[in-house]
Each structure stands twice: as C-alpha cells, then as structure tokens.
Design an enzyme around this catalytic site. Structure first.
Site, short mmCIF file in Angstrom:
data_model
loop_
_atom_site.label_atom_id
_atom_site.label_comp_id
_atom_site.label_asym_id
_atom_site.label_seq_id
_atom_site.Cartn_x
_atom_site.Cartn_y
_atom_site.Cartn_z
N GLY A 59 16.74 1.12 9.14
CA GLY A 59 17.60 0.01 9.56
C GLY A 59 17.29 -0.50 10.95
O GLY A 59 18.17 -0.95 11.67
N THR A 99 12.56 -0.16 6.23
CA THR A 99 12.34 1.29 6.26
C THR A 99 13.11 2.17 5.27
O THR A 99 14.05 1.75 4.64
CB THR A 99 12.54 1.93 7.67
OG1 THR A 99 13.88 1.71 8.08
CG2 THR A 99 11.57 1.43 8.66
N ARG A 133 1.53 4.87 12.25
CA ARG A 133 2.03 3.51 12.38
C ARG A 133 0.89 2.50 12.31
O ARG A 133 -0.25 2.82 12.67
CB ARG A 133 2.76 3.36 13.72
CG ARG A 133 3.55 2.06 13.86
CD ARG A 133 4.68 2.24 14.85
NE ARG A 133 5.37 1.02 15.23
CZ ARG A 133 6.25 0.36 14.49
NH1 ARG A 133 6.53 0.78 13.26
NH2 ARG A 133 6.86 -0.71 14.93
#
Ligand SMILES: *[C@@H]1O[C@H](CO)[C@@H](O)[C@H](O)[C@H]1NC(C)=O
Ligand SMILES: *[C@@H]1O[C@H](CO)[C@@H](O)[C@H](O)[C@H]1NC(C)=O
Ligand SMILES: *[C@@H]1O[C@H](CO)[C@@H](O)[C@H](O)[C@H]1NC(C)=O
Ligand SMILES: *[C@@H]1O[C@H](CO)[C@@H](O)[C@H](O)[C@H]1NC(C)=O
Length: 625
Positions: free
Chosen positions: A499, A408, A138
């Site tokens: 989402g 995403t 990330r």
C-alpha cells in the site's frame, strides 16, 4: 368519634408520611444509582479517552484469517499461495524455498500487484546462524534513462513502457534460493505454471482491480487478451488463463534466470517492450544485479527489528518513529488516544526526514541514516511534539515532496526450523505500466514513477528530492517495509504490508498493537489504522467496508480527541494490507532431537506456537503446516 378521628387522622397521616418516605427513599436510591452510573461512564470513557485503558476492540473472529501451527506457517494475501508455500514446507523446504513458490504464485493470481515483471525486497533470517540478510531485487533505471526523460511527457513516468524499470524479482529469488534453497528450483515453479496454464479463479480482490482498471486493460492488447478475453472483463469467479506466462515460467524453471536475463525469453520481452516505446535493452537485463547485504538491525522497545537498508525508507522510518515513542520512557506513552496523537506527530517527522534517502550506490545517505537511527535525534524530535496540538508541515522541516508509491503484495513465512522470510513484492500501480508483454505474458512494472524528477509539480509544491533523481542503473526510493522481529535473539514475529506510502504507518501500528499493547495477532492486524502524508496536513483515518463485508472505522472517541488537538481528519475507504506471523515465546516447545543446519539443536532455538494472520481487508488466507 373525636378519638376515632384523632386516631384516624394520625393513621391517615402515618400512611401518607410512610408513602412520602418510601417515595423519597426510592428517589434517593434512584439518584444514587444514577450518580454511580454517570460516574462509571465518566470513568470508563475517561479512562479510554486519557489512555488509562485500551479501547475495547470487537474482534471479528473468522477462522480463515488465522492459521496456527508449531511446524510452519505462510501468511500471503491469497489463500492459494499460502497453501502452495505450506506444501513446499511440507516437502522439507526451507522458508526461502516456500518464498520462491509463494511469490511465483502471487505473480499469477495477483498480477495487479506483483509478478516477475516487477521487483521486491526480501529479508531472510537463518535460525541456525542467526544471520539476517537483505535481498534487494528492486527494479533499476535502464541504461538509456536520464534525469529529464519525463520532462516533455510527465504521464509517461507512470503509464506505458517508458515507466518500466529493469525487473529484478526472478534474479533475486534465484540468489536467495542459491544460498538457502533445499528443494529443486524447477519443482518450486510447478504450482505457478499450472495456475497460469490451466487457469485460476479470479478472486474478488483481483475482480475489483480489473474493474477499476477497465480503461487501462482495454487500451492494451496484451492485458485485454488475458483479463478481457472475448472483449468482456473477467469478473470474480471467472477463470483466467495466462498461457504465455505459463510458458515463460516453464522456461525459467528449466533454464534458470538466464532464460530471461540472457536468453530468448529476454529477447522476446525486450522486443515487446521496445515495440510500445520502451528503452529496455538486453544489456540492461544482462547487467541487472541483486544487492545482497546484511539486514539493517534496529533495537527499539525491547525488540530487535531486522529490515531492508535503503533504498527502502521503511526500516529507518520505522526505527525513527519507535525511537521517538520510546523517548517517552514508558509503555503508557503509546496507549490510548494520546498515543495516536503522538504516533501521528512522530510519523510526520519521519516522513519529512525520509525524503533525504535514495539508492546508497548513487547518493551518500550515511549521515541521514545515522541520524534517523540515532536516539539523540529521536529525543530532540520528541521534545518538539506537544500533546495539545499539531503543526503545519513546515514545522517538521519538510524540504521535499513526498514519495507516493502504490501497489504491492506482502507475505511472511516461518519454517519448522524457525528460519523466517519477510518479502514485499510489487509492480507499483495496479497492473504496473498498463502493458502486458504479449509474447511472455509478463506485466510491466511502472517503478520509474518512484523516482523524483526535477520538473515534477507535486501536491505539496515542494521541490522534488534530488537524492531520488533518475540515473541509469539506479534504484528508486521505496516505502516497502518487510521486517523480522526478535526478542532475546529468538524469532518473535514477521510483519510487512502493501500500500505504498501507507506501509510504514501500517507496519508500525501492527507492531505496536501486538508487541507493545499486547493485542491478539488478528486484532492487531484488524484494528482501525490512521495515516498521514504530511501534505495535505490531514489525518487519514480508515472508514471502509472491506471485501469480506467487515466495516473498519476509527472510533468516535479518537476522532474527537484528535480534532481537539487541531488535526484535520479525513475518512478514507482504503489503507495498507498487512500480514503478520508471531511466535509464542512464553511456553516454548523445544525439540532437542531436531537437527538444525546439520547440527543437533542443543535447545537454543525456540519452537513456540506460530500464529499467522492475513489481513481481512483483502481476501487473503494464511496456512499452517
Ligand atoms: C550471456 O550468455 C553468454 C552465452 O550465451 C555468455 O557468454 C555470457 O557470459 C552471458 N552473460 C551474462 C552477463 O551472464
Ligand atoms: C559518506 O559520508 C560519510 C559521512 O559524511 C563519510 O564518512 C563517507 O566516507 C562517505 N562515503 C563515501 C563513499 O563517500
Ligand atoms: C500547548 O501547551 C503549551 C505548554 O505546554 C502552551 O505553551 C501552548 O500554548 C499550548 N497550545 C495550545 C494550542 O493549547
Ligand atoms: C464512512 O463509511 C460509511 C459506509 O461506507 C459511509 O456511509 C459514511 O459516509 C462514511 N463516513 C465518512 C465521514 O466518510
């Protein structure tokens, strides 16, 4: 005459009586049939209403949405990338090799949702060692970032170069490949390089994202050059070229991640970012570190679920919801419309609690995690759920405003040895920060928006969550929920979704649909879903005609049932996109001659039929080997 009359009268009377009798009989038959029909309908609908029977779901069978194979499958949200992943498996690649090629492909053909300018979570399970690892690639806050950096210009938190976190995807793919890869790093890049350099066809989903992002694209020279060459927005069917991205991928293929994290490519990228107001430095890139830990393992409903630890709120969130439902003590608890009500209530509790989480390198989330995974907390929350009503947000001890993340792309991969990868990758919003670095072709993420900031005014008027404030090198909280599911230590499935805030509810519902309610894989993914954001206090239900023309809508039965319990309902023409792979464990096909990790397979790894589903809500297609 008299006699005749007497004889006739009764005769006439007989006929009338007979007519009357047969009419009465007909009426009785009619009434009886009617009663049975009405009773039948009452029982039929009542049973659905009370959850004795699962509502029949008309599954639209599109062969393209499902792939079956005993050898290996890839379910991505773009058919070209699934095919590329499968071709890597065909060459003898590990699931992780296929993941590298698939992710790179998605970054080219789905640039609105993913790419090497973003970050990702990857869960890998090796069938030979039974070990499961979590690769956290990330984005991190740059060294020059601070808690108050968006105070004067709140918009810069989600648009423009200042909203960018340090990209992690390439570094993460490399770490996973170093550990598991079997094929040459360089070879995994070739399909994506070709797509970027020689052009690819704009799929309907990208086409619609380009259209929705017109202002953003037209305002940025880099995006404009790629997505609106000649000043006109690309449309579905047009060919899109990102030649600079092709060169970038070539450089990383040749020279490894150092080309980006500590080389000329990185220097060019940093220059582009700083030119439009960013704070990224080479030091940020050099210091980027992938977090590699054991996957978080959770036991629920007879399965073991392997997922990401924080800063993902996905695994603890999913665990809490499943444990609450488990607390009802029977599978019936999750059937029918009552299950929807209970599920929604459990989700509301989960949303409130998960906002205590943050990057474990910066905040001590041990106690919160222990709580969210503890069956005793789940039990006490379950006792707070009433089957006849719902409550306002404070009831759920909602303390902080919700994380509302976006964007995403998710894919699931299982290879011939039953190694599995579940990976969710993102640039956050559509086209991330709304900036494409002209010299590298890379779309900048806007992941900084997933942090909370002290002065933020939110829809729920609640304070922002301190555990998720910006600090240099910290990772923002995330809803991404890539999971791998085991039954008796055998691979049973892989799920994940895209989402943002809708991901955890969607993954939970797909899991329940297939693994608990026994729906077919495609139906489990297709089935209309419900969502909740806690604030506003509304059940969001799907009602949309998706890109392939399918209409997805929650049934009226369920809407009525939920309204009767005080839920306010709101239709929405959007939702999460889920990919699913399941392995049939019922009739295992064990190949004892196959070697696994150099050791002969003594029959301990099941080789059942693999079924891969790409969500029909997006135009993705799975592929099988
Ligand atoms: C960056 O590259 C230089 C050589 O060009 C090397 O000495 C240094 O160790 C590298 N830094 C990192 C963090 O990899
Ligand atoms: C985090 O909190 C737990 C429980 O409160 C404690 O046992 C642990 O030592 C703490 N960890 C760190 C790194 O401070
Ligand atoms: C729900 O049921 C409980 C008892 O189980 C009762 O006390 C409460 O009044 C009911 N609430 C509503 C809104 O019907
Ligand atoms: C549901 O979707 C249909 C078709 O897209 C639309 O016509 C209808 O108004 C929607 N219903 C609600 C309640 O929004």
């Amino acid at each position: 005459m008299d006699q005749q009359q007497r004889m006739e009268r009764p005769l006439l009377g007989d006929r009338a009586a007979a007519n009357k009798k047969s009419r009465r009989r007909a009426a009785w038959v009619f009434v009886t049939v009617l009663i049975f029909i009405v009773l039948g309908l009452v029982v039929y609908h009542g049973s659905a209403y009370w959850g004795l029977r699962e509502e029949k779901y008309e599954q639209r069978r599109d062969a393209n949405d499902v792939a079956e194979s005993e050898n290996g499958v890839v379910a991505a949200d773009d058919g070209r990338c699934s095919d590329i992943g499968v071709s890597v498996l065909k060459d003898g690649g590990h699931a992780v090799d296929a993941a590298v090629a698939t992710a790179l492909c998605l970054g080219v053909v789905n640039p609105m949702s993913s790419g090497i300018g973003g970050g990702a979570f990857m869960v890998v399970r090796s069938s030979s060692t039974s070990q499961a690892e979590a690769f956290d690639m990330r984005e991190t806050a740059p060294l020059a970032a601070s808690k108050d950096m968006y105070e004067n210009n709140p918009q810069s938190k989600y648009i423009g170069a200042l909203s960018m976190g340090v990209p992690g995807e390439i570094a993460g793919l490399r770490e996973a490949w170093s550990k598991y890869g079997r094929l040459a790093w360089k070879s995994l890049f070739q399909p994506a390089i070709r797509l970027a350099r020689d052009g690819f066809v704009v799929a309907p989903y990208l086409g619609s994202a380009i259209k929705k992002s017109e202002k953003l694209i037209m305002a940025d020279p880099g995006l404009r050059k790629v997505f609106a060459p000649n000043g006109k927005l690309l449309r579905p069917g047009d060919t899109c070229y990102n030649v600079e991205l092709g060169h970038t991928l070539e450089a990383i293929a040749e020279n490894g991640p150092q080309a980006f994290y500590n080389g000329t490519l990185g220097e060019n990228f940093v220059r582009d970012v700083r030119q439009v107001g960013g704070i990224l430095t080479m030091e940020d890139l050099r210091h980027y570190k992938v977090e590699i830990t054991d996957a978080m393992a959770v036991n629920a409903m007879g399965y073991t679920i392997l997922g990401m630890p924080p800063p993902s709120s996905g695994t603890p969130g999913l665990a809490l919801v499943l444990h609450i439902l488990d607390g009802y003590g029977s599978a019936d608890a999750v059937k029918g419309p009552l299950r929807l009500h209970r599920l929604i209530e459990a989700m509301k509790h989960m949303l409130a609690l998960r906002m205590n989480l943050g990057d474990p390198d910066f905040v001590n989330v041990t106690d919160y995690i222990t709580d969210m995974l503890s069956p005793s907390l789940a039990k006490s929350l379950q006792q707070k759920i009433f089957d006849n009503t719902t409550f306002p947000p404070d009831y759920y001890m909602n303390r902080f405003s919700q994380l509302r993340d976006h964007g995403t792309s998710h894919f699931c991969i299982v290879d011939s040895d039953r190694n599995a990868v579940s990976m969710t990758t993102t640039v956050n919003y559509y086209f991330g920060a709304g900036v494409l670095s002209p010299s590298t072709g890379i779309v900048l993420n806007n992941e900084m928006d997933d942090f909370s900031t002290p002065t933020e005014i939110s829809v729920d008027k609640l304070p922002p969550a301190p555990a998720n404030f910006v600090e240099p090198r910290k990772r923002p909280l995330s809803s991404m929920t890539p999971i791998i599911i085991l039954k008796d230590n055998q691979l049973a499935g892989v799920i994940g979704g895209s989402g943002g805030i809708f991901i955890i509810p969607a993954v939970t519902q797909v899991f329940l649909n297939h693994f608990v309610l026994g729906m077919e894989p495609l139906a489990a993914v297709q089935y209309p879903r419900v969502y909740h954001e806690l604030v506003p206090n509304k059940v969001l239900y799907e009602n949309w005609t998706v890109i392939d023309g399918d209409h997805i809508e929650l049934s009226d039965d369920r809407k009525v049932f939920l309204k009767e319990r005080g839920h306010e309902l709101k239709a929405q023409a959007k939702g999460a996109i889920c990919q699913l792979v399941v392995q049939t464990l019922a009739s295992p096909l064990i190949d004892t001659t196959r070697k696994i990790g150099g050791q002969p397979n003594s029959g301990q790894v099941f080789h059942g039929m693999l079924t891969a589903v790409s969500d029909p809500r997006k135009d993705g297609k799975p592929a099988g080997l």
